[in-house]
Design an enzyme around this catalytic site. Structure first.
Site: not given
Length: 261
Positions: A44-47, A68
Site C-alpha cells: 500500500l502507499a503507506e504502512t 518517510v
C-alpha cells in the site's frame, strides 16, 4: 510473531475511496529491514507501525520502498484504529514521530490532525517540467521535499497524465500539482512520487501541509475545503494556524486481522 493489522481507507466517506493505509500494532520496533519488508508485502502507499508509549504512541511510516518522515493519511488511519478499536472511549491521541508530536482529535464528523506546515518558496521550473507534466505551469514553488506546480485550471489537474520516469529523475522526491478548485472546492491537487515507490498517491496529508499555506497566501484566507483528484479521490478540510496546519477527514475500516511476521 502474530501482529494485529488493520486496513483503513483514510480521507474517505465510503469504502474504496480515499487512501488505503495498513496500520500494525507492535510490541517493539524490529529492525528497519523487517519493517520495510512488511510494508513491501502490504504493498500500500503507506504502512504505519504503532508502538504504545504510556498513554501515547510512537509512530513510523513506510512506503513499499522507503521510510518517510511524515504521512497524513496513515496517521489519520492510526488515529481511527486507536480511538475506534483499541480505546473507543478516547477523544484524543498523541503520536511521537521524527516530525515531532502529532495530535489527533476525534470529532463528531471525523478526525482533525495537527501537523507542521511546510511553506514553499517560488523557484525556476526544472528543465523539461512542462513536457514532463504535459501542461505548462503558471508558477512553480518548492520545499525541501517536493515541487509544487500551479496549473491554470482544475480540469488540467484532473486530466493530467505525467511522465513518471521523468518525475523520478527530478531533484525532489515528489511533485504536487494544484489549481483553483471546482465543484465547490477551494483548490484541487494531485501528488506524484515514483521515487518513493508511489507513482500517484491517492490522497496525501503531507502535500496539504504545503498546499494549505500556499493557498492561504494566494486566496487571503485560512480555511479550505480541498479535493485530491486521484482516481480514488479524497476530501480534506484544511486550516492554517501559524506554523501548523489542521487537516480533517474521515476513515472507513476495510480489513481487520493478524499478520504472521
Amino acid at each position: 510473531m502474530r501482529v494485529p493489522i488493520f486496513q483503513v481507507d483514510a480521507f474517505a466517506n465510503r469504502r474504496f475511496a480515499g487512501n488505503p493505509a495498513a496500520v500494525m500494532l507492535l510490541e517493539n520496533f524490529v529492525e528497519d529491514a523487517a519493517l520495510q519488508a512488511i510494508a513491501a508485502e502490504n504493498n500500500l502507499a503507506e504502512t504505519a507501525f504503532l508502538l504504545p508509549d504510556g498513554e501515547d504512541y510512537r509512530l513510523r511510516w513506510f512506503t513499499p520502498t522507503v521510510e518517510v518522515p511524515l504521512c497524513g493519511h496513515a496517521t489519520l488511519a492510526s488515529a481511527a484504529v486507536v480511538m475506534e478499536r483499541l480505546s473507543p472511549h478516547r477523544r484524543r491521541v498523541i503520536f511521537h514521530s521524527v516530525s515531532g508530536a502529532l495530535t489527533v482529535d476525534r470529532r463528531s464528523d471525523g478526525y482533525v490532525m495537527d501537523f507542521p506546515a511546510r511553506p514553499t518558496e517560488p523557484v525556476e521550473p526544472p528543465a523539461g517540467l512542462a513536457e514532463t507534466l504535459g501542461e505548462r505551469p503558471v508558477a512553480v514553488a518548492a520545499d525541501r521535499f517536493n515541487y509544487l506546480v500551479l496549473l491554470e485550471s482544475a480540469g488540467q489537474v484532473r486530466s493530467l497524465s505525467p511522465d513518471m520516469a521523468a518525475i523520478n529523475r527530478l531533484d525532489r522526491t515528489g511533485v504536487i500539482v494544484t489549481a483553483a478548485g471546482d465543484d465547490g472546492y477551494d483548490f484541487v491537487s494531485r501528488y506524484f512520487a515514483p521515487a518513493k515507490g508511489i507513482p500517484e498517491d491517492p490522497v496525501t496529508g503531507g502535500a496539504h501541509c504545503a498546499l494549505t499555506p500556499y493557498w492561504a497566501e494566494r486566496l487571503g484566507k485560512m480555511d479550505f475545503r480541498a479535493f485530491q483528484a486521484s482516481k480514488r479521490g479524497g476530501e480534506i478540510g484544511c486550516r492554517l494556524l501559524g506554523e501548523r496546519v489542521e487537516l480533517a477527514g474521515r476513515c472507513v475500516f476495510y480489513l481487520e486481522g493478524h499478520a504472521e511476521v
